[in-house]
Scaffold this motif. Structure first.
Motif, PDB file in Angstrom:
ATOM      1  N   VAL A  31     -21.995  36.056 -28.926  1.00  0.00           N
ATOM      2  CA  VAL A  31     -21.105  34.991 -27.976  1.00  0.00           C
ATOM      3  C   VAL A  31     -20.736  33.715 -28.561  1.00  0.00           C
ATOM      4  N   GLY A  32     -21.748  33.140 -29.052  1.00  0.00           N
ATOM      5  CA  GLY A  32     -21.870  32.028 -29.643  1.00  0.00           C
ATOM      6  C   GLY A  32     -21.118  31.776 -30.899  1.00  0.00           C
ATOM      7  N   HIS A  33     -21.191  32.648 -31.665  1.00  0.00           N
ATOM      8  CA  HIS A  33     -20.533  32.667 -33.021  1.00  0.00           C
ATOM      9  C   HIS A  33     -19.292  33.123 -32.528  1.00  0.00           C
ATOM     10  N   ALA A  34     -18.850  34.253 -31.700  1.00  0.00           N
ATOM     11  CA  ALA A  34     -17.488  34.731 -31.498  1.00  0.00           C
ATOM     12  C   ALA A  34     -16.832  33.914 -30.993  1.00  0.00           C
ATOM     13  N   ILE A  35     -17.128  32.766 -30.131  1.00  0.00           N
ATOM     14  CA  ILE A  35     -16.228  31.751 -29.226  1.00  0.00           C
ATOM     15  C   ILE A  35     -16.059  30.610 -30.328  1.00  0.00           C
ATOM     16  N   GLU A  36     -16.465  30.436 -31.335  1.00  0.00           N
ATOM     17  CA  GLU A  36     -15.983  29.436 -32.211  1.00  0.00           C
ATOM     18  C   GLU A  36     -14.681  29.378 -32.860  1.00  0.00           C
ATOM     19  N   LEU A  37     -13.953  28.528 -32.316  1.00  0.00           N
ATOM     20  CA  LEU A  37     -12.394  28.547 -32.555  1.00  0.00           C
ATOM     21  C   LEU A  37     -12.174  28.542 -34.155  1.00  0.00           C
ATOM     22  N   ASP A  38     -12.783  28.030 -35.112  1.00  0.00           N
ATOM     23  CA  ASP A  38     -12.485  28.039 -36.412  1.00  0.00           C
ATOM     24  C   ASP A  38     -12.612  29.459 -36.944  1.00  0.00           C
ATOM     25  N   ARG A  39     -13.496  30.050 -36.238  1.00  0.00           N
ATOM     26  CA  ARG A  39     -13.795  31.789 -36.876  1.00  0.00           C
ATOM     27  C   ARG A  39     -12.438  32.360 -36.191  1.00  0.00           C
ATOM     28  N   ILE A  40     -12.170  32.181 -35.114  1.00  0.00           N
ATOM     29  CA  ILE A  40     -11.239  32.965 -34.355  1.00  0.00           C
ATOM     30  C   ILE A  40      -9.607  32.570 -35.036  1.00  0.00           C
ATOM     31  N   LEU A  41      -9.529  31.280 -35.596  1.00  0.00           N
ATOM     32  CA  LEU A  41      -8.356  31.081 -36.459  1.00  0.00           C
ATOM     33  C   LEU A  41      -8.373  31.640 -37.821  1.00  0.00           C
ATOM     34  N   GLY A  42      -9.331  31.975 -38.184  1.00  0.00           N
ATOM     35  CA  GLY A  42      -9.310  32.380 -39.556  1.00  0.00           C
ATOM     36  C   GLY A  42     -10.028  31.621 -40.702  1.00  0.00           C
ATOM     37  N   TRP A  43     -10.459  30.363 -40.260  1.00  0.00           N
ATOM     38  CA  TRP A  43     -10.748  29.348 -41.283  1.00  0.00           C
ATOM     39  C   TRP A  43     -12.084  29.609 -41.969  1.00  0.00           C
ATOM     40  N   GLU A  44     -12.899  30.289 -41.122  1.00  0.00           N
ATOM     41  CA  GLU A  44     -14.138  30.502 -41.518  1.00  0.00           C
ATOM     42  C   GLU A  44     -14.507  32.104 -42.177  1.00  0.00           C
ATOM     43  N   ALA A  45     -13.057  32.591 -42.630  1.00  0.00           N
ATOM     44  CA  ALA A  45     -13.092  34.215 -42.947  1.00  0.00           C
ATOM     45  C   ALA A  45     -13.873  34.403 -44.513  1.00  0.00           C
ATOM     46  N   ALA A  46     -13.921  33.087 -45.195  1.00  0.00           N
ATOM     47  CA  ALA A  46     -14.437  33.437 -46.483  1.00  0.00           C
ATOM     48  C   ALA A  46     -15.729  33.456 -46.538  1.00  0.00           C
ATOM     49  N   TYR A  47     -16.223  33.130 -45.587  1.00  0.00           N
ATOM     50  CA  TYR A  47     -17.915  33.205 -45.834  1.00  0.00           C
ATOM     51  C   TYR A  47     -18.847  33.692 -44.446  1.00  0.00           C
ATOM     52  N   ALA A  48     -18.508  32.496 -43.315  1.00  0.00           N
ATOM     53  CA  ALA A  48     -19.142  33.088 -42.079  1.00  0.00           C
ATOM     54  C   ALA A  48     -18.616  33.980 -41.378  1.00  0.00           C
ATOM     55  N   GLY A  49     -17.219  34.260 -41.576  1.00  0.00           N
ATOM     56  CA  GLY A  49     -16.499  35.389 -40.753  1.00  0.00           C
ATOM     57  C   GLY A  49     -15.512  35.010 -39.741  1.00  0.00           C
ATOM     58  N   THR A  50     -15.086  35.942 -39.179  1.00  0.00           N
ATOM     59  CA  THR A  50     -14.037  35.698 -38.094  1.00  0.00           C
ATOM     60  C   THR A  50     -14.621  36.096 -36.780  1.00  0.00           C
ATOM     61  N   SER A  51     -13.773  36.352 -35.875  1.00  0.00           N
ATOM     62  CA  SER A  51     -14.148  36.877 -34.513  1.00  0.00           C
ATOM     63  C   SER A  51     -13.309  38.153 -34.061  1.00  0.00           C
ATOM     64  N   TRP A  52     -13.806  38.912 -33.260  1.00  0.00           N
ATOM     65  CA  TRP A  52     -13.190  40.045 -32.660  1.00  0.00           C
ATOM     66  C   TRP A  52     -12.181  39.460 -31.682  1.00  0.00           C
ATOM     67  N   LEU A  53     -12.342  38.114 -31.057  1.00  0.00           N
ATOM     68  CA  LEU A  53     -11.638  37.466 -30.089  1.00  0.00           C
ATOM     69  C   LEU A  53     -10.301  37.069 -30.415  1.00  0.00           C
ATOM     70  N   ASP A  54      -9.090  37.523 -29.838  1.00  0.00           N
ATOM     71  CA  ASP A  54      -7.750  37.252 -30.008  1.00  0.00           C
ATOM     72  C   ASP A  54      -7.403  36.183 -29.042  1.00  0.00           C
ATOM     73  N   LEU A  55      -6.796  34.869 -29.398  1.00  0.00           N
ATOM     74  CA  LEU A  55      -6.587  33.932 -28.384  1.00  0.00           C
ATOM     75  C   LEU A  55      -5.519  34.381 -27.454  1.00  0.00           C
ATOM     76  N   THR A  56      -4.732  35.078 -27.942  1.00  0.00           N
ATOM     77  CA  THR A  56      -3.695  35.632 -26.773  1.00  0.00           C
ATOM     78  C   THR A  56      -4.354  36.435 -25.524  1.00  0.00           C
ATOM     79  N   ARG A  57      -5.633  36.624 -25.795  1.00  0.00           N
ATOM     80  CA  ARG A  57      -6.490  37.126 -24.578  1.00  0.00           C
ATOM     81  C   ARG A  57      -7.237  36.003 -23.734  1.00  0.00           C
ATOM     82  N   LEU A  58      -7.052  34.843 -24.336  1.00  0.00           N
ATOM     83  CA  LEU A  58      -8.044  33.905 -23.531  1.00  0.00           C
ATOM     84  C   LEU A  58      -7.412  33.807 -22.147  1.00  0.00           C
ATOM     85  N   GLY A  59      -8.528  33.839 -21.117  1.00  0.00           N
ATOM     86  CA  GLY A  59      -8.043  34.064 -19.829  1.00  0.00           C
ATOM     87  C   GLY A  59      -7.759  35.368 -19.283  1.00  0.00           C
ATOM     88  N   ASN A  60      -7.697  36.427 -20.166  1.00  0.00           N
ATOM     89  CA  ASN A  60      -7.113  37.582 -19.734  1.00  0.00           C
ATOM     90  C   ASN A  60      -8.018  38.770 -20.369  1.00  0.00           C
TER      91      ASN A  60
END
Lengths: 478, 132
Positions: A253-282
């Motif tokens: 949960v914690g790493h998945a909800i990090e916004l920099d991962r969601i935006l792709g900024w950490e893709a080079a090392y830490a990774g991204t997230s399965w969460l898609d901002l268009t689904r926030l709240g839904n």
């Protein structure tokens, strides 16, 4: 020249060099750790560092520069250099960068600390570890190890918007482990958790742990694990103790909800997230029992502070409410880019590192049940606790975790001890299977969260109860 | 300057000490790209003094980035306190005796870029000294 003066000089130099926003942190940190093995001190480390980090925004380009010298000339040069680096960033520009609005703050904050851990004599701290590991070794542990760590951090923050914030954060904690060596494998039991328990508290935290009082028990349990039956492979009901729940929350949960991962900024090392901002709240993250709160105000928890490293005051926020995904961990720039109006989760690992999106205290609210009720209402299942291994993909979706110890649960009662217990799952499916939740919360601390380039180590807190999950694959091998 | 720093540490140590003092200066520059733009561009300078102290067969280490007199005095004080708590190593042979250090051979390979923007290009101990 005061620390604030140094920071302000750096900010003004960055503005003079073309920055439209700048902030600066002067930080002074002392660190101490000690470890013992089988009744003898093994290592004592005492480090101290201090310096200045400056962040500048030119156009939509960020720059950061840090120096260990907090004199006037060095601060001025650092501010100028940060702006020059920001200008260089603008040569390969991205989307327009801006910051969510933040009222200007001046303030001080320090966590409660009854006993300053750095003032406790080394001999007292050494006797504690020598005694506890000696007891566990005498009780049959082939390898009895203990450790404590102390961080004492002071920071002064100034921004071009007018923020003037100083904080004094004292953190400490420790723990012991007993390892038994058998014919074909080793088994370990730890107390109070793998690597120990840590918090924003004084030495009273370590005193309350009573490490010596648990040394013989973990030695006995480590030896018993060597001959315990292997955790079976099955799909069954799983009860997780609160210590393992902290790891479950941190990783899935914690790493998945990090916004920099969601935006792709950490893709080079830490990774991204399965969460898609268009689904926030839904998006259904878990069962209705699942309420995940981001709260940097929890007294004594390891992820607590008064202000984050952008000057945002600590405030609680739901990340998951009644099972629905409703919030993220954000910084001022990432929040603006995502169209959100809140930040507050940006921190740096010292003066020489760029502040980045970090977990604070990401915890699970308690439920209506007791551990006894969860066991009594389980006809066939396994109880697991105390993290031993973790593996999760770079989108924080598919995971496999191992625990130190498991117990059969048969007809509402705890049964035989099981060795090498493991379980696997897919984040949202797993959390949606949570059907019972304890009412007792423990604020576990994680002092070793790695992220970022250059590498940074973060301190996070995970207040959580024990929980029960249905139809979970356990006993996974390989 | 570097010699002064090392002397200020070594002068604080008790008689009979053997010590290794390493002063390191590092410059780091790192540029990260994400979504086809520079999203992070950072640089820093770090100066660290690390002390490894041996006394009566016991060993302790400490480090600081505070290279003024107070910072160095405190480094020495806390490392001396630590070494007295550390367990003795009956097999400790002592430090190897000092030897002259050959002058570095200049590299014949030109640097690919005058000012690297990635990696950790400059990291070397400036002095290693034996005391006592």
């Amino acid at each position: 020249m005061s620390e604030f003066d140094t920071a302000i000089v750096a900010v003004e130099a960055a503005l003079a060099a073309g920055a439209r926003y700048a902030d600066a942190r002067v930080m002074h940190r002392r660190y101490e750790s000690m470890s013992a093995r089988n009744g003898e001190i093994r290592e004592l480390m005492q480090d101290e560092d201090a310096g200045l980090g400056v962040r500048a925004l030119v156009g939509s380009g960020w720059g950061f520069f840090a120096v260990p010298d907090v004199g006037d000339a060095a601060a001025r040069a650092a501010g100028t250099r940060a702006a020059e680096i920001a200008t260089a960033s603008g040569r390969v520009p991205g989307p327009a960068a801006d910051l969510v609005r933040l009222p200007v703050r001046s303030g001080s904050w320090a966590n409660d600390c009854a006993v300053d851990p750095l003032e406790v004599p080394l001999s007292v701290k050494g006797d504690l570890l020598v005694g506890a590991t000696g007891l566990a070794h005498d009780q049959g542990a082939d390898l009895a190890e203990g450790t404590y760590q102390i961080w004492d951090t002071r920071k002064w923050f100034a921004s071009s918007e007018g923020h003037r914030i100083d904080q004094h954060i004292r953190e400490c904690g420790g723990g012991i482990s007993a390892t038994a060596i058998g014919e074909d494998e080793t088994q370990r039991r730890s107390y109070p958790s793998y690597r120990g328990q840590y918090g924003t508290r004084g030495w009273e935290l370590v005193d309350e742990l009573d490490l010596g009082g648990h040394a013989a028990r973990i030695a006995d349990e480590a030896r018993a694990l060597l001959t315990a039956p292997q955790c079976p492979a099955a799909e069954t009901t799983l009860i997780l103790g609160d210590e393992q729940m902290a790891l479950q929350i941190h990783e899935s949960v914690g790493h998945a909800i990090e916004l920099d991962r969601i935006l792709g900024w950490e893709a080079a090392y830490a990774g991204t997230s399965w969460l898609d901002l268009t689904r926030l709240g839904n998006l259904t993250y878990g069962s209705e029992l699942m309420n995940i709160v981001i709260d940097p105000r929890v007294p004594g928890a390891l992820g607590s502070f008064g202000f984050d490293d952008e000057g945002t005051p600590a405030a609680p926020r739901y990340a998951v409410q009644n099972g629905q995904w409703v919030g993220v961990l954000a910084g001022r720039d990432s929040a603006m880019m995502a169209g959100l109006d809140y930040a507050g989760s940006v921190r740096s690992d010292g003066w020489a590192r760029l502040p980045m999106v970090r977990m604070t205290n990401v915890g699970l609210e308690p439920g209506p049940h007791s551990m006894d009720e969860m066991i009594a209402q389980t006809r066939d299942g396994v109880f697991m606790d105390m993290n031993r291994s973790w593996s999760i993909d770079d989108r924080r979706l598919n995971f496999q975790f191992g625990c130190e110890v498991g117990y059969e649960v048969k007809d509402g009662r705890l049964g035989r001890m099981l060795r090498n217990p493991t379980y696997t799952g897919i984040g949202p499916r797993f959390w949606q299977s949570m059907d019972m939740l304890s009412s007792t919360v423990v604020p576990w601390g994680t002092p070793n969260c790695g992220k970022g380039q250059p590498s940074q180590v973060g301190h996070t807190g995970h207040p959580t109860p024990a929980a029960r999950f249905r139809n979970v694959r356990i006993g996974v091998r390989g | 300057m570097n010699g002064d720093v090392l002397s200020m540490v070594l002068d604080q140590l008790p008689a009979g000490s053997e010590a290794e003092v390493v002063m390191t200066r590092e410059e780091l520059a790192l540029t990260r790209f994400a979504n086809s733009h520079i999203h992070q561009n950072v640089a820093d300078i770090a100066v660290t003094v690390r002390l490894r102290l041996h006394l009566d067969g016991r060993t302790a280490t400490g480090s600081t980035t505070l290279v003024g007199p107070d910072g160095l005095r405190q480094l020495a004080e806390r490392t001396v306190a630590a070494v007295r708590l550390s367990p003795p190593d009956p097999g400790w042979p002592g430090l190897a005796p000092p030897r002259s250090c050959p002058a570095p051979v200049p590299s014949t390979t030109p640097s690919p870029v005058p000012r690297p923007m990635t990696g950790r290009p400059s990291s070397r101990p400036l002095w290693t000294v034996r005391a006592g």
